[in-house]
Design a protein around this motif. Structure first.
Motif, mmCIF file in Angstrom:
data_model
loop_
_atom_site.group_PDB
_atom_site.id
_atom_site.type_symbol
_atom_site.label_atom_id
_atom_site.label_comp_id
_atom_site.label_asym_id
_atom_site.label_seq_id
_atom_site.Cartn_x
_atom_site.Cartn_y
_atom_site.Cartn_z
ATOM 1 N N ASN A 1 2.432 15.089 1.095
ATOM 2 C CA ASN A 1 1.888 13.725 1.055
ATOM 3 C C ASN A 1 2.975 12.688 1.332
ATOM 4 N N VAL B 1 2.483 6.071 -7.388
ATOM 5 C CA VAL B 1 1.461 6.830 -8.126
ATOM 6 C C VAL B 1 1.743 8.322 -8.015
ATOM 7 N N LEU B 2 2.133 8.783 -6.816
ATOM 8 C CA LEU B 2 2.434 10.202 -6.617
ATOM 9 C C LEU B 2 3.586 10.655 -7.512
ATOM 10 N N VAL C 1 0.843 -1.203 0.000
ATOM 11 C CA VAL C 1 0.000 0.000 0.000
ATOM 12 C C VAL C 1 0.875 1.248 0.000
ATOM 13 N N ASN C 2 1.906 1.260 0.835
ATOM 14 C CA ASN C 2 2.829 2.403 0.883
ATOM 15 C C ASN C 2 3.524 2.603 -0.459
ATOM 16 N N THR D 1 1.102 3.838 -3.246
ATOM 17 C CA THR D 1 0.724 5.232 -3.018
ATOM 18 C C THR D 1 1.815 6.187 -3.483
ATOM 19 N N GLN D 2 3.041 5.917 -3.066
ATOM 20 C CA GLN D 2 4.132 6.834 -3.403
ATOM 21 C C GLN D 2 4.545 6.722 -4.872
ATOM 22 N N ALA E 1 3.133 10.024 4.366
ATOM 23 C CA ALA E 1 3.337 8.591 4.106
ATOM 24 C C ALA E 1 4.554 8.073 4.865
#
Length: 309
Positions: free
Chosen positions: A197, A161-162, A154-155, A158-159, A201
């Protein structure tokens, strides 16, 4: 956006330690040795724990997972670094860079969560010794290990995609792998929102686990202080000392790197700190556990034909 398209097509040049060309040969030798020792040490832990029934316990189940993670974590960066230092090829494609970025975050995040699970295992062993085998059922151990991978995934997603939403200007990454802070410095636009963000995270994947681990050890110390015999106290704390050393080594260097503003990030300093948590710590972990553990040392002696009674 043109620069972003250029990065997509041409990829990046990993500068590595090219600022110190006279030291690159020395770096190559030492990093090769450390990488070999990391593979040898962690592979030995995995092999030995499978050979001896005494080591087929929840603690060694998690240690096996940690060793496997360290093997993968180091391998995700070191071969590329060795190729770069040798001067064969310092380039990496955009897809390769994002794959490495995702993999490093996945493995690093998983290790962050796994160390919390290992702390819970030590809590159960010290604070609930009579119910330890019931609490740490094999199914629960497997569920905790899977949860670690899910947390890391998940981490990482998320990063990743950012970072893929940011247009990048330039090809030169002043690092030896595709790291978030270095990639952000190539951004063509203001990244304040992204940086916020990323910080959140980082706090979740680093600060929250450390807080849980320290809270767990407060309970462990409280339980140990109730033990009347000094021998009993030493035995209880001995099972936790190795884990705490690994926690301080891994989290200390990672928090120093990622819980700071991008504008204040020093590439030169960051590269050496990254060497510590990607190479040195994975190499030291097997030594920390074997040197402080009689069962592992006993099995190692037996493997080499010098069994002890």
């Amino acid at each position: 956006m043109d620069s972003f398209n250029t990065s997509l097509e041409g990829g990046f040049v990993l500068m590595g330690f090219s600022d110190w060309p006279q030291l690159e040969h020395v770096f190559f030798i030492f990093i090769s040795i450390f990488y070999f020792l990391t593979i040898l040490g962690n592979s030995t832990i995995i092999t030995v724990s499978r050979m001896d029934r005494r080591l087929q316990t929840p603690m060694y189940f998690f240690l096996n997972n940690l060793s496997f993670l360290d093997l993968c974590y180091t391998t995700s960066t070191v071969p590329q670094l060795l190729v770069s230092i040798s001067g064969i090829d310092k380039t990496i494609s955009y897809a390769g860079c994002m794959t490495q970025f995702f993999t490093v975050l996945l493995l690093g995040g998983t290790e962050c969560v796994l160390l919390v699970m290992m702390a819970f295992d030590r809590y159960a062993a010290v604070c609930r010794p009579l119910h330890y085998t019931t609490i740490m059922h094999p199914l629960l151990c497997q569920a905790l290990a899977i949860s670690s991978w899910v947390g890391g995934l998940v981490n990482s997603l998320t990063q990743t995609v950012l970072i893929t939403t940011i247009p990048l200007c330039g090809h030169h990454l002043d690092h030896f792998f595709c790291d978030m802070l270095v990639l952000l410095k190539l951004a063509c636009e203001d990244t304040e929102r992204i940086e916020d963000n990323v910080f959140v995270a980082g706090a979740i994947i680093l600060v929250c686990p450390v807080t849980l681990i320290l809270g767990t050890y407060v309970l462990i110390v409280h339980a140990v202080l109730k033990i009347k015999s000094m021998a009993g106290r030493r035995k209880a704390l001995g099972t936790c000392g190795s884990h705490l050393m690994v926690v301080f080594l891994f989290y200390g260097s990672a928090m120093y790197t990622y819980l700071q503003p991008v504008r204040g990030y020093s590439e030169s300093e960051g590269k050496f700190v990254a060497l510590f948590y990607t190479i040195v710590t994975p190499m030291l972990n097997p030594l920390i556990y074997t040197l402080r553990n009689k069962d592992v040392k006993s099995t190692l002696w037996k493997v080499f034909g010098k069994g002890i009674d």
